[in-house]
Design an enzyme around this catalytic site. Sequence first.
Site, mmCIF file in Angstrom:
data_model
loop_
_atom_site.group_PDB
_atom_site.id
_atom_site.type_symbol
_atom_site.label_atom_id
_atom_site.label_comp_id
_atom_site.label_asym_id
_atom_site.label_seq_id
_atom_site.Cartn_x
_atom_site.Cartn_y
_atom_site.Cartn_z
ATOM 1 N N THR A 294 36.196 38.775 37.854
ATOM 2 C CA THR A 294 35.839 37.380 38.097
ATOM 3 C C THR A 294 34.422 37.317 38.652
ATOM 4 O O THR A 294 34.094 38.008 39.619
ATOM 5 C CB THR A 294 36.819 36.730 39.090
ATOM 6 O OG1 THR A 294 38.140 36.855 38.574
ATOM 7 C CG2 THR A 294 36.494 35.258 39.274
ATOM 8 N N PHE B 146 44.049 35.895 33.299
ATOM 9 C CA PHE B 146 44.943 34.930 33.934
ATOM 10 C C PHE B 146 46.262 35.624 34.245
ATOM 11 O O PHE B 146 47.297 35.321 33.657
ATOM 12 C CB PHE B 146 45.166 33.726 33.012
ATOM 13 C CG PHE B 146 43.886 33.084 32.536
ATOM 14 C CD1 PHE B 146 43.166 32.241 33.370
ATOM 15 C CD2 PHE B 146 43.396 33.340 31.260
ATOM 16 C CE1 PHE B 146 41.982 31.650 32.936
ATOM 17 C CE2 PHE B 146 42.225 32.755 30.817
ATOM 18 C CZ PHE B 146 41.512 31.899 31.662
ATOM 19 N N LEU B 147 46.188 36.587 35.151
ATOM 20 C CA LEU B 147 47.324 37.472 35.399
ATOM 21 C C LEU B 147 47.913 37.235 36.771
ATOM 22 O O LEU B 147 47.192 37.029 37.747
ATOM 23 C CB LEU B 147 46.887 38.941 35.288
ATOM 24 C CG LEU B 147 46.107 39.322 34.025
ATOM 25 C CD1 LEU B 147 45.699 40.783 34.095
ATOM 26 C CD2 LEU B 147 46.939 39.042 32.789
ATOM 27 N N GLU C 292 49.898 38.758 39.968
ATOM 28 C CA GLU C 292 50.155 40.035 40.610
ATOM 29 C C GLU C 292 51.632 40.371 40.498
ATOM 30 O O GLU C 292 52.495 39.537 40.730
ATOM 31 C CB GLU C 292 49.758 39.957 42.092
ATOM 32 C CG GLU C 292 50.000 41.244 42.861
ATOM 33 C CD GLU C 292 49.988 41.020 44.355
ATOM 34 O OE1 GLU C 292 50.651 41.794 45.060
ATOM 35 O OE2 GLU C 292 49.338 40.068 44.809
ATOM 36 N N LYS D 266 37.904 30.048 34.449
ATOM 37 C CA LYS D 266 38.591 30.943 35.385
ATOM 38 C C LYS D 266 38.679 30.328 36.780
ATOM 39 O O LYS D 266 39.760 30.263 37.385
ATOM 40 C CB LYS D 266 37.846 32.286 35.443
ATOM 41 C CG LYS D 266 38.294 33.223 36.546
ATOM 42 C CD LYS D 266 39.710 33.692 36.368
ATOM 43 C CE LYS D 266 40.054 34.726 37.439
ATOM 44 N NZ LYS D 266 41.431 35.203 37.332
ATOM 45 N N ASN E 292 42.183 28.729 38.683
ATOM 46 C CA ASN E 292 42.739 29.222 39.938
ATOM 47 C C ASN E 292 42.680 28.166 41.040
ATOM 48 O O ASN E 292 43.563 28.104 41.901
ATOM 49 C CB ASN E 292 42.017 30.493 40.379
ATOM 50 C CG ASN E 292 42.647 31.740 39.776
ATOM 51 O OD1 ASN E 292 43.709 31.672 39.160
ATOM 52 N ND2 ASN E 292 42.008 32.878 39.945
ATOM 53 N N ASN F 243 56.203 25.564 42.548
ATOM 54 C CA ASN F 243 56.380 24.494 43.525
ATOM 55 C C ASN F 243 57.143 24.961 44.759
ATOM 56 O O ASN F 243 57.716 24.155 45.484
ATOM 57 C CB ASN F 243 57.116 23.309 42.883
ATOM 58 C CG ASN F 243 58.451 23.706 42.263
ATOM 59 O OD1 ASN F 243 58.865 24.859 42.359
ATOM 60 N ND2 ASN F 243 59.108 22.753 41.620
ATOM 61 N N CYS G 40 42.979 36.544 44.544
ATOM 62 C CA CYS G 40 42.172 35.644 43.713
ATOM 63 C C CYS G 40 41.963 34.246 44.281
ATOM 64 O O CYS G 40 40.831 33.775 44.364
ATOM 65 C CB CYS G 40 42.792 35.527 42.315
ATOM 66 S SG CYS G 40 42.699 37.061 41.367
ATOM 67 N N LYS H 199 39.332 33.527 47.277
ATOM 68 C CA LYS H 199 37.920 33.760 46.955
ATOM 69 C C LYS H 199 37.439 32.857 45.833
ATOM 70 O O LYS H 199 36.282 32.409 45.828
ATOM 71 C CB LYS H 199 37.671 35.232 46.624
ATOM 72 C CG LYS H 199 38.228 35.746 45.314
ATOM 73 C CD LYS H 199 38.052 37.267 45.194
ATOM 74 C CE LYS H 199 38.536 37.802 43.860
ATOM 75 N NZ LYS H 199 37.583 37.612 42.771
ATOM 76 N N ASP H 200 38.309 32.555 44.875
ATOM 77 C CA ASP H 200 37.878 31.738 43.743
ATOM 78 C C ASP H 200 37.650 30.284 44.143
ATOM 79 O O ASP H 200 36.733 29.628 43.642
ATOM 80 C CB ASP H 200 38.915 31.821 42.620
ATOM 81 C CG ASP H 200 38.920 33.184 41.936
ATOM 82 O OD1 ASP H 200 38.180 34.069 42.399
ATOM 83 O OD2 ASP H 200 39.666 33.375 40.964
ATOM 84 N N LYS I 43 53.630 37.666 47.513
ATOM 85 C CA LYS I 43 54.533 37.274 46.444
ATOM 86 C C LYS I 43 55.753 38.176 46.369
ATOM 87 O O LYS I 43 55.711 39.336 46.785
ATOM 88 C CB LYS I 43 53.799 37.324 45.095
ATOM 89 C CG LYS I 43 52.618 36.368 45.010
ATOM 90 C CD LYS I 43 51.947 36.467 43.654
ATOM 91 C CE LYS I 43 50.763 35.518 43.552
ATOM 92 N NZ LYS I 43 50.101 35.601 42.237
#
Length: 397
Positions: free
Chosen positions: A119, A143-144, A146, A204, A208, A250, A260, A263-264, A316
């Site tokens: 990125t 677009f993955l 984790e 990108k 995000n 949700n 991601c 920082k994005d 996650k």
Amino acid sequence: MKKIGVIGIGYVGLSNAIVLAQNNKVIAFDINKKKVDLINDKKATFADDDVQSFLLNKKLSLIATSSKEEAILDADFVVISTPTNYDSKTNIFNTASVEETINDVVEINPDAWIVIKSTVGIGFTKQIVEKTGFKHILFSPEFLREGKALNDNLNPSRIIVGVPQKTYEYIKKANEFANLLKDGANKKDIDVLIIGSTEAEAVKLFSNTYLALRVSYFNELDTFARTKHLDTKDIIKGVSLDPRIGDYYNNPSFGYGGYCLPKDTKELKSNYEDIPQNLISACIDSNNTRKGFIVNEILKLIGEDDTVGIYRLTMKTNGDDIRGSSVIDVALSLKEKGINIIVFEPLVKENILFGLKIENDFDMFINKSKLIVANRIDFKLKKVDNFIYSCDLFNRD
């Protein structure tokens, strides 16, 4: 069959390498020699079960190496998937590893085409083409998720390849790389978009940031419901039945985190310096507010001498990355308020991390904890009778 070099074999690089290695010769480089050896020996263990399965069972032309030259030499494409951390002092991504790799390709194999998967900031690809004079550079955003990176590459929502100029040569190479990804995918009807590299970089960051906004929205819904003593789950179910909103992504949390989204969103905000905006800043502020709310909620449940057990620092379910975790921010805030904190996190081998005590004997962790705080509930906690504080309603995301 193409020879493809992959530089950086984190979850992005490795999942791309596996997809491409089904039909091409892939040499994947990483500075972590232990990781290289484990992949070559097929003994590496991953949170992503699909990766494990592919390495063990599939016939892949994939070799990991500690030699960057071996990966780059004679490669038709060199895929760059090195980390680009956000630098809070400069308010931009640190792209040093990407630029270093580009320089290496120019020196070792100037005929290769570079595909940036890392990125980067909006406008980076065009700028680096102008800076280096090396024109064989494309940008293809990933677009993955984790823990599900390989599955997302095998069944991609879309394949986007960005070109610095919409000339015949660029578009031809962009389609060629897109087809390599399509050939390795399980999904057959995949939307492919060849657009400008700057637009692809924007896709990108905006993608995000939308996900971060969605997380923040449902977290603020949960904050309201908890404060008013309402049933969050019922409200979310009712809201999500609207097909324009949808019953997905949700599940309330302690705040968005991971590698991601934090920082994005910050990188995208920095691009709005001279452009009016409210939502991007509000999203970042909302996330900080949410973490503060969670801390105050926990403080209401414990006494001064009670020990709070933090169950997992990962963000996650089935994740194996603690970078940018909102759980860490919550734990540190509690510690700053004088609360005794212990952490159960099998990924951490040290006794202390960020000044937090690690207790990875699960039974000891349970016995010592007056209250267990968990961003996500898994099977281990479902067997525990201790009082658990969590916002996890759906056991997913």
